[in-house]
Design a protein around this motif. Structure first.
Motif, short mmCIF file in Angstrom:
data_model
loop_
_atom_site.label_atom_id
_atom_site.label_comp_id
_atom_site.label_asym_id
_atom_site.label_seq_id
_atom_site.Cartn_x
_atom_site.Cartn_y
_atom_site.Cartn_z
N PHE A 75 0.82 -1.22 0.00
CA PHE A 75 0.00 0.00 0.00
C PHE A 75 0.85 1.27 0.00
O PHE A 75 0.50 2.27 -0.63
N ARG A 77 2.75 4.19 -0.76
CA ARG A 77 3.18 4.81 -2.02
C ARG A 77 4.48 5.57 -1.87
O ARG A 77 5.02 6.09 -2.83
N PHE A 78 4.93 5.72 -0.63
CA PHE A 78 6.17 6.47 -0.40
C PHE A 78 7.36 5.53 -0.28
O PHE A 78 8.46 5.97 0.00
N HIS A 96 5.30 9.43 5.56
CA HIS A 96 4.50 10.65 5.56
C HIS A 96 3.43 10.63 6.66
O HIS A 96 2.62 11.53 6.74
N ALA A 97 3.41 9.58 7.45
CA ALA A 97 2.44 9.45 8.54
C ALA A 97 1.00 9.54 8.04
O ALA A 97 0.16 10.15 8.68
N CYS A 98 0.71 8.91 6.91
CA CYS A 98 -0.64 8.97 6.36
C CYS A 98 -1.59 8.02 7.07
O CYS A 98 -2.80 8.15 7.00
N GLY A 99 -1.02 7.01 7.74
CA GLY A 99 -1.86 6.06 8.48
C GLY A 99 -2.38 4.92 7.61
O GLY A 99 -3.12 4.06 8.09
N GLY A 100 -2.00 4.91 6.35
CA GLY A 100 -2.51 3.90 5.42
C GLY A 100 -2.17 2.48 5.82
O GLY A 100 -3.01 1.57 5.72
N LEU A 103 -4.51 1.17 8.30
CA LEU A 103 -5.86 0.95 7.78
C LEU A 103 -5.96 -0.37 7.01
O LEU A 103 -6.96 -1.08 7.10
N VAL A 104 -4.91 -0.67 6.24
CA VAL A 104 -5.03 -1.86 5.38
C VAL A 104 -4.64 -3.16 6.10
O VAL A 104 -4.93 -4.24 5.60
N GLU A 112 0.68 3.03 16.25
CA GLU A 112 1.45 4.23 15.93
C GLU A 112 1.99 4.84 17.20
O GLU A 112 1.31 4.89 18.22
#
Lengths: 277, 293
Positions: A75, A77-78, A96-100, A103-104, A112
């Motif tokens: 997942f 992307r970075f 980037h700390a998106c949390g993705g 989630l997945v 976190e």
């Protein structure tokens, strides 16, 4: 009223202008969003400084719950995650700390923790509330620190001067997201002119009204004046190059507090922008 | 290829002026401008002809198809970058805030969100007179570190036989600066003798040393404050960093820039000081021999 001071090129006099505008206001908030190299505090030498850490999140993986499905790695992307030695590992600087990933994850193995990336300092110099965002060396993105500094300033309100980072990238967009007016500091050289056009384009793109202060004038530089005229861009002030001014800036002295003429000039500049009332 | 990177911490200290002179003194076969959100070196780099152009794709950006969106707001709720705004039930991506993480596309129950390629800038490679790689970031875009790396790579690929390269960096200490530091042989820091300049220099030295790169320092416009210049020289001594010289304030510098030439081409005190610095840089880098004109 919130005024952003920008320049494109570094060293055009952003901090000098922002500091003097704030000091010329009756009561003002000064926010330093140049978090990589924050220098307003060297002029204000604020008192009663308190600091609050700015944190972003970073994933941690519970080895007992992780089934090794690698959905998180796929997942991201970075490319901040790799699967190595039977578990995911994170590259802190790239995350980037998106949390993705959390989630997945189908098995709830991602937690976190908070990680400090900088701080927001708050202090006072006479009638000026001085807020400084400071990014920790080695950190990639100043955006979370800029957001935290702006938030600290928004809770005070009134005349607010935002000292922006140089350039025209996302950090500048973040810094001027809520300002009512952009004051562009321009340097009358070919370098200054080129970067000035870029930052003007950015301010226009974001729909901000603009005015120009030409700094360090050492004889006329027609291309800059022509550009302003052709674009209906008001030149609010022209500051000549004077060794005395350079020395005051070098020693971190605030011109409007040392020099009566400078006080009048910046007070008038503030009135022209509409923040003097 | 020996790579010299010119940095400053604080902006406007004379980085690009110094880099331009170094290119000229060394007749460097390769050079690059990594200050991608305020590039200027091309104005004095003496490049000729038309550059090869290349699109730079940064991160993707989310797009919400309003015809499919059911307005549940799940995307806005999960976005950590406040990049999704609502206007009377219609959800829209704020393109400047979107970092392209894809969480919204993952969360959308009706597949109204797509992730699309975003042109974040343009790269230019000049080959005619000498190899010069530069780029321009699109207004307000992030990802400058990625673009900086791409600019350096193009320079190296474009001039594989060059033995010396000069790279102009950006101000600050963040992502683009760190990306420019990686893999260079020497970082020449152009400092300014002011309280701000000194503070910025220290933060930059922390960053360079944190990456285990080698640094050297010079001071520009030293005569504006001999006291602060002495302070910076002390700092370098304490931190065991080579101090390479002092450049006086010289009006010829802005005259040169406005004429589109480097300071190396004008006979003036600042040029002589820069030449002295260049000689020491060549020694530190053990360059074959100074290519004097």
């Amino acid at each position: 009223m919130r005024i952003g001071v920008l320049s494109g090129k570094g060293g055009a006099g952003k901090t000098m202008m922002a500091v003097n505008l704030a000091a010329a206001g009756e009561r003002a908030v000064y926010i330093d969003c140049d978090v990589e190299e924050p220098n307003g505090r060297l002029f204000f030498r604020p008192e009663g400084v308190t600091a609050q850490a700015v944190r972003t999140k970073l994933p941690e993986f519970d080895a007992l719950k992780c089934t090794g499905c690698r959905k998180c790695v796929e997942f991201c992307r970075f490319h901040a995650l790799v699967y190595i030695k039977e578990k995911p590992m994170v590259f802190e600087e790239v995350c980037h700390a998106c949390g993705g990933c959390g989630l997945v994850c189908p098995s709830g193995a991602v937690m976190e923790r908070e990680r400090p990336v900088g701080q927001v300092e708050r202090g006072r110099h006479r009638e000026v509330e001085v807020i400084t965002g400071v990014l920790n060396p080695g950190e990639a993105s100043g955006v979370p620190v800029i957001r935290a500094a702006l938030k600290a300033g928004a809770s005070i309100g009134g005349l607010t001067i935002v000292d922006c980072p140089p350039g025209s990238a996302c950090t500048v967009v973040e810094s001027i997201s809520n300002v009512d007016y952009c004051l562009l500091a321009a340097e009358p050289t070919a370098f200054g002119m080129h970067n000035f056009q870029m930052v003007y384009e950015l301010a226009v793109l974001l729909g901000k009204p603009c005015g120009v202060v030409i700094n360090k004038m050492d004889g006329p530089y027609p291309p800059l004046e022509d550009f302003c005229r052709e674009n209906g861009l008001p030149i609010l002030l022209r500051i000549p190059y004077r060794r005395r001014l350079a020395q005051m800036a070098a020693e971190g002295e605030i011109a409007v507090e040392r020099d009566r003429a400078a006080a009048v000039v910046f007070r008038r500049l503030l009135e022209r922008i509409g923040g003097g009332g | 290829m020996k790579k010299l990177l010119v940095l400053s911490g604080k902006g406007g200290t004379g980085k690009t002026t110094a880099a331009g002179a170094m290119i000229r003194f060394a007749r460097a076969g390769a050079s690059a401008d990594c200050d991608v959100d305020a590039p200027n070196l091309h104005l004095v780099a003496g490049v000729g002809g038309q550059p090869e152009r290349k699109r730079f794709i940064g991160s993707e950006k989310a797009r919400i198809n309003p015809a499919v969106c059911v307005g549940c707001g799940r995307c806005a709720e999960l976005c950590r970058f406040q990049a999704i705004g609502e206007d009377q039930g219609a959800f829209q991506v704020r393109e400047h805030a979107c970092e392209g993480c894809g969480v919204c596309a993952w969360a959308c129950p009706v597949q109204a969100v797509t992730m699309e390629e975003d042109k974040a800038g343009e790269q230019y490679l000049y080959r005619e007179a000498r190899v010069f790689s530069t780029a321009r970031l699109k207004m307000g875009r992030g990802n400058t570190g990625k673009l900086v790396t791409a600019v350096k790579l193009d320079m190296m690929k474009g001039a594989p036989e060059a033995d010396f390269a000069v790279i102009d960096g950006s101000p600050g200490i963040g992502c683009p600066v760190m990306a420019s530091i990686s893999g260079v042989d020497l970082v020449l820091i152009v400092a300014e003798p002011s309280l701000s300049g000194r503070s910025d220099l220290e933060r930059l030295l922390d960053t360079v040393e944190g990456m285990r790169a080698r640094a050297a320092v010079c001071v520009n416009k030293w005569d504006v404050s001999p006291e602060n210049t002495a302070g910076i020289m002390d700092l370098c001594r304490m931190r065991n960093i080579p101090f390479l010289g002092k450049i006086p304030y010289d009006r010829s510098a802005s005259d040169a820039v406005n004429k589109g030439i480097t300071l190396a081409e004008i006979d003036c005190p600042a040029r002589d000081a820069l030449y002295h610095i260049y000689e020491q840089v060549s020694q530190l880098l053990a360059l074959p021999s100074a290519n004097l004109e």
